[in-house]
Design a protein around this motif. Structure first.
Motif, PDB file in Angstrom:
ATOM      1  N   ASP A   1      -3.401  -0.608   1.767  1.00 20.07           N
ATOM      2  CA  ASP A   1      -3.602  -0.137   0.392  1.00 20.07           C
ATOM      3  C   ASP A   1      -3.515  -1.302  -0.584  1.00 20.07           C
ATOM      4  N   THR A   2      -4.588  -1.526  -1.308  1.00 21.11           N
ATOM      5  CA  THR A   2      -4.619  -2.633  -2.249  1.00 21.11           C
ATOM      6  C   THR A   2      -3.947  -2.216  -3.537  1.00 21.11           C
ATOM      7  N   SER A   5      -6.697  -4.275  -7.435  1.00 22.51           N
ATOM      8  CA  SER A   5      -7.995  -4.656  -6.892  1.00 22.51           C
ATOM      9  C   SER A   5      -8.945  -4.974  -8.029  1.00 22.51           C
ATOM     10  N   LYS A   9     -15.573 -10.082  -6.244  1.00 25.03           N
ATOM     11  CA  LYS A   9     -14.754 -11.220  -5.849  1.00 25.03           C
ATOM     12  C   LYS A   9     -15.434 -12.528  -6.256  1.00 25.03           C
ATOM     13  N   CYS A  23     -11.022  -4.065 -12.942  1.00 23.92           N
ATOM     14  CA  CYS A  23      -9.699  -4.146 -12.325  1.00 23.92           C
ATOM     15  C   CYS A  23      -9.046  -2.773 -12.320  1.00 23.92           C
ATOM     16  N   GLN A  25      -5.355  -0.765 -10.776  1.00 22.50           N
ATOM     17  CA  GLN A  25      -4.077  -0.845 -10.059  1.00 22.50           C
ATOM     18  C   GLN A  25      -3.601   0.564  -9.712  1.00 22.50           C
ATOM     19  N   GLY A 105      -4.105  -9.393  -8.546  1.00 28.12           N
ATOM     20  CA  GLY A 105      -5.244  -9.114  -7.702  1.00 28.12           C
ATOM     21  C   GLY A 105      -5.686 -10.384  -7.000  1.00 28.12           C
ATOM     22  N   GLN A 106      -6.758 -10.287  -6.226  1.00 29.56           N
ATOM     23  CA  GLN A 106      -7.212 -11.421  -5.432  1.00 29.56           C
ATOM     24  C   GLN A 106      -8.083 -12.399  -6.208  1.00 29.56           C
TER      25      GLN A 106
ATOM     26  N   LYS B  42      -6.321 -16.103  -2.721  1.00 30.76           N
ATOM     27  CA  LYS B  42      -5.445 -14.971  -3.036  1.00 30.76           C
ATOM     28  C   LYS B  42      -4.851 -15.136  -4.430  1.00 30.76           C
TER      29      LYS B  42
END
Lengths: 113, 111
Positions: A1-2, A5, A9, A23, A25, A105-106, B42
């Motif tokens: 589960d992110t 996110s 990307k 975005c 959450q 996030g990433q 990341k």
């Protein structure tokens, strides 16, 4: 589960274009942020929202417009993109404003050509 | 103006050695000092944090040393491992205000 996110990307676009980064959450947090990380890895806060209301705007050019439709989402729209906007943009959230832990996030790597 | 100064910019340590990253701050009102770890591709993640009422905090191989009078704090990584290779950010926070990050240290652990 992110937890936090963001999409996309990677984003490559030409100068002058308009683009958005989304975005979300799923942590139930009240506060969300946008950070910019430049090529030297320096992390700088851009905006902070608490429960859909703008709390912090760190003198970001008004070409950048955040939008928070609800407290779980904070999108970033950028108009008239410039070469200097190339960076990694991170969305983050925390339980409340002043909470001691931010969850990131990433990242979205934006390249303006 | 850079309210949190971090050094070194990059650091190479042999496996098993001690990695030390230093930060200095200017604002004496800061009352929370976290360290974030970021792996390539990341987002940063909270590693360990300290408040100024203690001089040291240890979690496993990671230790924060805090010197309030000198306005300095440091991260020590004992028995450094290749998996510790990452960028490390110190940060500082006052009350319920924003996190102010240092400039980051790229740590590489070599075999």
């Amino acid at each position: 589960d992110t937890a936090v996110s963001q999409t996309p990307k990677y984003l490559v676009t030409q100068m002058g274009n308009d683009k958005s980064i989304k975005c979300e959450q799923n942590l139930g947090h009240d506060t969300m942020y946008w950070y910019k990380q430049d090529s030297k890895k320096f992390l700088k806060i851009m905006f902070s929202y608490n429960n859909k209301e703008l709390i912090i705007n760190e003198t970001v050019p008004n070409r950048f417009s955040p939008k928070s439709p609800d407290k779980a989402h904070l999108n970033l729209h950028i108009n008239s993109l410039e070469l200097g906007d190339s960076a990694v943009y991170f969305c983050a959230s925390s339980a409340y404003t002043g909470s001691t832990e931010a969850f990131f996030g990433q990242g979205t790597r934006l390249t303006v050509v | 103006q850079q309210q949190v100064k971090q050094s070194p910019q990059s650091l190479i340590v042999q496996k098993g050695g001690i990695s030390i990253i230093n930060c200095a701050y200017e604002n004496t009102a800061f009352d929370y000092f976290p360290w974030y770890q970021q792996f390539p591709g990341k987002g940063p993640a909270l590693l360990i944090a300290i408040r100024p009422d203690v001089s040291e905090k240890k979690e496993g191989r990671f230790t924060i040393s805090f010197n309030k009078s000198a306005k300095q704090f440091s991260l020590h990584i004992m028995d450094s491992q290749p998996g510790d290779s990452a960028t490390y950010f110190c940060a500082a926070m006052r009350g319920n205000e924003k996190l102010t990050f240092g400039t980051g240290t790229r740590l590489t652990i070599i075999p």
